[in-house]
Design a protein around this motif. Structure first.
Motif, mmCIF file in Angstrom:
data_model
loop_
_atom_site.group_PDB
_atom_site.id
_atom_site.type_symbol
_atom_site.label_atom_id
_atom_site.label_comp_id
_atom_site.label_asym_id
_atom_site.label_seq_id
_atom_site.Cartn_x
_atom_site.Cartn_y
_atom_site.Cartn_z
ATOM 1 N N MET C 14 13.677 3.035 1.963
ATOM 2 C CA MET C 14 12.703 3.297 0.899
ATOM 3 C C MET C 14 11.476 3.956 1.518
ATOM 4 N N GLU C 34 5.883 -1.438 7.436
ATOM 5 C CA GLU C 34 6.031 -1.337 5.985
ATOM 6 C C GLU C 34 4.709 -0.940 5.345
ATOM 7 N N THR C 35 4.758 0.018 4.448
ATOM 8 C CA THR C 35 3.533 0.474 3.783
ATOM 9 C C THR C 35 3.696 0.467 2.275
ATOM 10 N N LEU C 36 2.719 -0.092 1.601
ATOM 11 C CA LEU C 36 2.682 -0.013 0.135
ATOM 12 C C LEU C 36 1.341 0.566 -0.296
ATOM 13 N N LEU C 37 1.368 1.435 -1.272
ATOM 14 C CA LEU C 37 0.143 1.987 -1.846
ATOM 15 C C LEU C 37 -0.095 1.360 -3.213
ATOM 16 N N SER C 38 -1.339 1.155 -3.543
ATOM 17 C CA SER C 38 -1.677 0.695 -4.893
ATOM 18 C C SER C 38 -2.947 1.420 -5.329
ATOM 19 N N GLU C 39 -3.355 1.218 -6.564
ATOM 20 C CA GLU C 39 -4.631 1.781 -6.996
ATOM 21 C C GLU C 39 -5.713 1.217 -6.086
ATOM 22 N N LYS C 45 -5.512 -2.294 4.460
ATOM 23 C CA LYS C 45 -5.252 -3.706 4.740
ATOM 24 C C LYS C 45 -4.107 -3.794 5.743
ATOM 25 N N HIS C 85 -1.700 -0.838 2.187
ATOM 26 C CA HIS C 85 -1.346 -2.076 2.884
ATOM 27 C C HIS C 85 -0.231 -1.766 3.878
ATOM 28 N N ILE C 86 -0.500 -2.023 5.147
ATOM 29 C CA ILE C 86 0.530 -1.898 6.187
ATOM 30 C C ILE C 86 0.856 -3.293 6.691
ATOM 31 N N HIS C 87 2.127 -3.629 6.679
ATOM 32 C CA HIS C 87 2.566 -4.947 7.151
ATOM 33 C C HIS C 87 3.646 -4.782 8.209
#
Ligand SMILES: [Ca+2]
Ligand SMILES: [Ca+2]
Ligand SMILES: [Ca+2]
Ligand SMILES: [Ca+2]
Ligand SMILES: [Ca+2]
Ligand SMILES: [Ca+2]
Ligand SMILES: [Ca+2]
Ligand SMILES: [Ca+2]
Ligand SMILES: [Ca+2]
Ligand SMILES: [Ca+2]
Ligand SMILES: [Ca+2]
Ligand SMILES: [Ca+2]
Lengths: 192, 192, 192, 192, 192, 192
Positions: C14, C34-39, C45, C85-87
C-alpha cells in the motif's frame, strides 16, 4: 482536637475546597484540595509540589465532570470559559499517587457548582474515567489521622471496607464510613 | 470470580471502554482502557502513569482511525472537533509497552462510534499504522489472568496462537480465542 | 521464508509503506516504515520508539521532498495541508541511527504521490539535505536479513558496494543490488 | 584524493551548501553544512546530531544576516516568509562547538541569495553577532583534512594565522589561506 | 595591549555592544555582550552558552527597560515590535551568574536607543527589577583583566569599592572607577 | 544597621516591592520580592534562581488576587492585560520553599494596586488558595536577620507565635509582631 476540627471547618467552609486523606512517610495526614476558577479557556494549573500521577488525577476528574456536566446541572460550556487552579497546601511536602482522585473530583465539582462540601467530611480513593472509585492503600493510617483531626465522616471505595474492619473499633468511634462504588455517589454524599 | 466477572461487565458496559491484558512484574493482569470525548480540537490527553511506547500506541490507533474513518462510517471531521482523553486506571502502577495497542484502538473506535465493546471480551496485541496486528509476549500469564477474571473471549495476533497452544488446556476451558491479522478484524469482533 | 516473503508483500502493498534494513544488537533485521497522511498543517508525528537521529532523518526527508516537490510532480502546497504520521513497528525495540533515511524518504514520497513501493525491495542508507545517499554500517548483517525475509532487491549507497563484495556470494544468490549516489535515484528505483 | 575532491565539487555545487572543517576525537575532517528554504514563517530547523553551541551558531548567523540584509541585497521580509532547514550530514557523529559558525553563515547566505559557494573552498571560525570572526582550535588537524580532501582554499580568523605557520609547509602546498577579521569578508570571499 | 585595546574599540564601536568583566575558572576576562534587533514580537533569544542565571539577568534588564521606557525617551511600543537577540561570544566557554546584569542592561539600552556605549568602558554588577545595582565577586581579577585589555573606565556597585581598595594601586593606574547605586546611573555613565 | 535599614527603606520604597525573610544554609536573611507590570496578556515571568515550589507560591498568590479582585478594588480585567515579572535578587543563591508566599502576595498586590508596602515591615509565611496563612520554619533565624537589618515589624502565621516566644526577648526588642490567620489580614497590615 475539637479546636483543630473547628479550624478545619472554618477554613474549609467555602466552595472549591475538599478534605482528603494522605499516607506519607511520616504517617497519615489530612490534606486540603483547593480550587479557584477565573476567566480563562479551560486551562488547568496545578500547584503544591505534586507528582505526575496526582496531576493526572486532576485531569481525570476534570474530564469526567466535563463529560457528565448535565448530571450535575452544569452548562458544559463553562469548562472552556474558566481557568482552573487546583492547589494542595504544604508546598514543602512532595505529594503523589492516585488516592486524592475523589477529593480532586469533589473540590472541582464544588467549585463549578458553587455548592460547598459537607463539613467534617474526608475522603480517599482513586478515580477512573468511566466513573468508578477504586481502592487505595494506607487506610488505617488515614482513618486515624481523620479521627485525630476531628473529622466525622469518611468516604472510600467499597473494596476498602475490609481495611476499616481491621482497625480496633475503639479508635474510630464516632466516625461514619461511606463505602461507594461510583464517583456519582461521592458527589451525592459530599456536596451540600 | 463469576462475581468479579459480573463487576467487570457492569463497570465496563459503556462506549469508550475496552478490556486489555497486561503482563507486569507481578504476573498477568487485566487492564481497562477508558476513553472520553469532549468538545475540543483533536488534542489527545493520556493519563494513568503510561510510558512513551504505550502513549505512542494511542497516537498510532488514533491516526489509523482517522485515516480509515469511512470504513467505520465515521465523519472524518469529528477527529478535529473533539478532545480525546484516554485513561488507564491504577495510577500507582507504571505501564508501558506496545501490547495495549489493540485495546487502545478498540476503546477509541468504541468512543467515536458510540458502539459498546462486546462484554466478557479481552484483547492484547501491538498495532501498526498500516493496519496489522503484531504478536506480543506474556501470552500464558495474560490468558490465565483473563480466565481468573471471568472473561470469555480473547483476541490476539495469529502469530500468538502457538503460545496459547502451549498452555494446559484444562486451565483455559471455556475461553474462545480469536486469532487475527488486521486491526479491522479486531474492530469487527469487538464492537457490538 | 517464501511464505514470510509473501506476508511482507501482502501487508506492505500500500502507498506509504517501505521496507528498510536495520542492524541491532541482536543482528540484522528488516524494518517497516509506515506513513499515513491526514488533514493537518504540516505537522510531523513520529512513533515507534525512535531516537533523535532517526527522527532527524524523517525531518530531513520531508524537507527534501518539500523542496523538490516539482520533480515528483507534487503540488508544494500539499505539505502544509497534511498531518504526517510516520510509524516504525515493534515499539518494544528502541531504534536509532541515520541508516533508515532512504526508507523514510521513500515511504514519505510514496504516501504523498500515492505510488506504491516496488514489492520485495529493501533499502538502507543515510540521506542528506542536498540529495546525496551516504554509506552506512552493518551491511553484511542487513543483507543476510533481507535474504532470510525473501526480499529480492536492495538499494544502498555506491560506497557500500565494497561491503557487499565481501559477503560469500552463495549467501546472497538471487538478490539484485542497486548502488546509488542520489536520493532521486532511490525514488526512481523504488516507486512503481 | 583528486577524485574525492571532484566528488565534493559535484555534490556541493548548489546554493545553500558550504564546506567546513571539524576537529573531532578521531582527528580533522571536512563537514558539509546544507541549507534548504521552504515556504514558512522564519522557523529554523536544525538536524544532524548537533549540540547546543553549534545550534546557537546557526541562530547567530541567521540574526546577523537578517540584520544586515541590505548589504547582501536581500529583502529583509524574506526571513519571515521562509522555513529554514540546516542539516549537517553523518548523523551518527555528535557535533558541537562554535567553529562551524562561518560555515553556517555562508551556507545560509548562499541559500538566501541563490549564489553558490566558491568550489574547493573550506572554512572554520566562530562568529559573533557584531560581525567578527573569532579564532578556533584544531587548526593543524583541520588544515590537513582539507588537504587530504583536495580542497584548495581555506578561510579562517586572522588570529589563527600563527597556527597555520606552525604546520610544515610541505604538507600544505597548494592551499591558499585567507585570514579574515569580519563576517562580511567571509561572504565576499565565499559567495560566487 | 594598546593594540588590543584599539581592537576592542574598533569591533565594539556600534550600538548594542557593551563590554563586561567575567571571573572564570581561568581568571578574569573581558566579555562582550552583543545585541541585535529585528522585526519581531518582543521575543528574546539568548545565545553564547549561557546558564539560567545569566539568562535571567537579560530578562530582568529587558523588563526594567520596558517599564522605564519614558526615562530613556523610548516609545514603549517598540518592545513588542522587535525580536531581540543577545549573544555573548566564545561559545566554547560556559557562562553563568548574575554579574553580567549591568552589561546586559547597557547593551540592550544601547540597541534600543541607537546610542553607542562609551569606548574603553567596562562594567560588572548584578541588577534588580527595582533598579538597584548589587555587588559581585571576583573584583580583583576582573579589574586586572580590564587593565590588561587596555580599558580605561570601570562601572560597578558602590559596595564593591572596598574590593578595589584592596588592589595594589600600581596595578590599576590609569583606570577610572565609577561606583554606582542604580541602574539609571549606569546608563547615564555608559551611553554616549 | 540603622544605615542599612535606611538603605532598605530607600531602595524598597516603591509599589511592587516587599521584604521577606529567608532561612538558607548560611542562616537567616532578608529577601526582596520585586514586581514589575508591563503591557501583556497575563503571563507570569519568574526570575532569581527560584525553585519550583517558590514559583508555585507566585502562581498561587496571583490566582488568589485574581479571584479576590473586588475586595482589593481591582478591576479583574487587569490580570489579563498585564505581563507580570517577579524577580528575587541575588541570582547566585538558589531559593526555594513555600515561605515567601505572603511576600509574593504582598508584592503582587502592591504592584496591581499601586499602593506601597509599609516601610520597615518584613513577613514570612506559606499561602493557600483559600486565603489562609500557614506556619513556616526557621523563625528564630529569620527574626534575628530582620532585627540585624533594622526592620521594625514582622508578619507571620499565628501558629508561629510559639516559635517567637522561644527567642530571648532581649534579642528582638523593638520589633512588633503581627500574627495572622488570613491573607487578607496580611494585605491590610502591609499595604499603605
Ligand atoms: Ca500536614
Ligand atoms: Ca485523598
Ligand atoms: Ca490490577
Ligand atoms: Ca492489552
Ligand atoms: Ca523484527
Ligand atoms: Ca534502513
Ligand atoms: Ca566524515
Ligand atoms: Ca567549520
Ligand atoms: Ca576571552
Ligand atoms: Ca559583567
Ligand atoms: Ca543577602
Ligand atoms: Ca518570606
Amino acid at each position: 482536637s475539637p479546636r483543630y476540627s473547628n479550624e478545619i471547618y472554618k477554613t474549609a467552609n467555602m466552595p472549591g475546597v475538599a478534605v482528603g486523606l494522605a499516607y506519607t512517610y511520616v504517617g497519615g495526614d489530612i490534606l486540603f484540595i483547593e480550587t479557584l476558577l477565573s476567566e480563562g479557556k479551560g486551562e488547568l494549573k496545578l500547584t503544591g509540589n505534586l507528582g505526575n500521577v496526582m496531576k493526572e488525577s486532576a485531569a481525570t476528574a476534570l474530564s469526567y465532570l466535563q463529560s457528565n456536566a448535565k448530571k450535575l446541572q452544569l452548562n458544559s460550556e463553562v469548562f472552556s470559559q474558566k481557568g482552573i487552579h487546583i492547589h494542595v497546601p504544604e508546598g514543602a511536602v512532595p505529594k503523589d499517587g492516585p488516592s486524592a482522585g475523589v477529593t480532586m473530583l469533589t473540590a472541582l465539582a464544588s467549585a463549578f457548582t458553587g455548592r460547598k462540601v459537607k463539613p467534617y467530611l474526608a475522603m480517599t480513593g482513586e478515580i477512573t474515567l468511566r466513573g468508578q472509585v477504586l481502592p487505595v492503600g494506607g487506610i488505617k493510617e488515614k482513618v486515624l489521622a481523620a479521627k485525630r483531626a476531628g473529622l466525622k465522616e469518611i468516604v472510600m471505595c467499597w473494596q476498602n471496607e475490609k481495611d476499616v474492619n481491621e482497625i480496633d473499633s475503639n479508635f474510630i468511634k464516632g466516625i461514619d464510613f461511606h463505602y461507594v462504588k461510583t464517583m456519582q455517589q461521592v458527589l451525592e454524599l459530599a456536596l451540600v
